[in-house]
Design an enzyme around this catalytic site. Structure first.
Site, PDB file in Angstrom:
ATOM      1  N   LEU A   1       0.896  -1.159   0.000  1.00 16.89           N
ATOM      2  CA  LEU A   1       0.000   0.000   0.000  1.00 16.89           C
ATOM      3  C   LEU A   1       0.928   1.200   0.000  1.00 16.89           C
ATOM      4  O   LEU A   1       1.875   1.253   0.793  1.00 16.89           O
ATOM      5  CB  LEU A   1      -0.899   0.017   1.230  1.00 16.89           C
ATOM      6  N   ASP A   2       0.687   2.167  -0.865  1.00 16.18           N
ATOM      7  CA  ASP A   2       1.614   3.285  -0.939  1.00 16.18           C
ATOM      8  C   ASP A   2       1.507   4.197   0.280  1.00 16.18           C
ATOM      9  O   ASP A   2       0.615   4.054   1.111  1.00 16.18           O
ATOM     10  CB  ASP A   2       1.442   4.060  -2.252  1.00 16.18           C
ATOM     11  N   PHE A   3       2.429   5.122   0.365  1.00 18.04           N
ATOM     12  CA  PHE A   3       2.587   6.002   1.530  1.00 18.04           C
ATOM     13  C   PHE A   3       1.291   6.711   1.906  1.00 18.04           C
ATOM     14  O   PHE A   3       0.975   6.876   3.088  1.00 18.04           O
ATOM     15  CB  PHE A   3       3.683   7.028   1.223  1.00 18.04           C
TER      16      PHE A   3
END
Length: 263
Positions: free
Chosen positions: A102-104
């Site tokens: 999951l991205d930042f």
């Protein structure tokens, strides 16, 4: 298997840290000093500073569910000092590997396991991933057509990380989607996909000039986020483990049948 991958799955080090250890001459395969081009063969033993790295038993594993908040990286460490998921889940899970990313700026269900076989199997699967997405602007007919039919984009760099080298990307038709709000200011929808490509949904909507303002994964396969608080961890339930065992068994049988056909 790549040597750095073996070390990251079976020891406390990340792949980057494993590469550094190899370059420093601290890693041996049997009695031979390893280098970055070394390939680990089945049954070979690995030593770090003379200490044997024992492979984890494939039949024993644990899977945890983490409600990843925004503002955390799915990484062991960050050279810029940003917060990573292991800062929150604690050192006792330092040897657990994330199943997907999951991205930042995204939040939601993140599965982790202490078994590389489970990690690889679930990452490479076509299990459904369900998200709640908020975008700026309206959901257009062009978006709906692409969600229904899929689309190939030659330049899918919009919505991607600035250092990403991935340009072209093919998006399969969404499994399903449900539009909750469609407004000129912002829109919300629930979408289900079966792929886990790099920033897939951000790239998809960016192609139609819509920025993803909020992205939350609420389900990975049969594992739901439900009421798990942000930043908290739980173990799989008995029912979830039962479904996982059934899924892994089915995958192994499929792989075996494919192998037999290729003989």
């Amino acid at each position: 298997m790549r040597l750095n991958q073996f070390i990251s799955h079976n020891a406390k080090y990340s792949r980057r840290e494993a590469d550094i250890l190899i370059e420093q001459g601290r890693v041996n395969i049997e009695k031979t000093k390893a280098n970055t081009k070394s390939v680990l063969l089945e049954g070979q033993r690995v030593f770090i500073d003379g200490k044997y790295i024992k492979p984890k038993q494939e039949d024993n594993y644990t899977v945890i569910v983490y409600h990843k908040p925004k503002g955390e990286l799915v990484s062991k460490k960050d050279d810029r000092g940003r917060r990573v998921i292991y800062d929150a889940i604690g050192s006792k899970y330092a040897h657990f590997a994330p199943i997907g990313r999951l991205d930042f700026a995204s939040e939601g269900v993140l599965l982790l396991s202490d078994n590389k076989k489970i990690v690889q199997c679930l990452m490479q699967s076509d299990l459904e991933r369900e998200y709640i997405v908020k975008i700026n602007g309206k959901i257009t007919e062009e978006m709906i057509k692409a969600m229904n039919e899929g689309i190939h984009i030659e330049d899918a760099s919009s919505g991607a990380h600035q250092k990403s080298r991935i340009q072209a990307m093919t998006f399969a038709p969404f499994v399903k989607y449900d539009i909750g709000k469609n407004d000129a200011h912002f829109s919300k929808l629930k979408v289900t996909i079966t792929e886990g490509k790099n920033r897939e949904l951000r790239r998809f909507f960016a192609y139609f000039n819509a920025d993803v303002m909020d992205l939350r994964r609420i389900r990975y396969g049969w594992v739901n986020l439900n009421a798990l608080p942000v930043g908290k961890v739980r173990f799989l339930s008995k029912d979830e483990y039962k479904k996982l065992h059934h899924f892994i068994s089915g995958t192994e049988k499929t792989d075996l049948n494919i192998s037999k056909k290729n003989i």
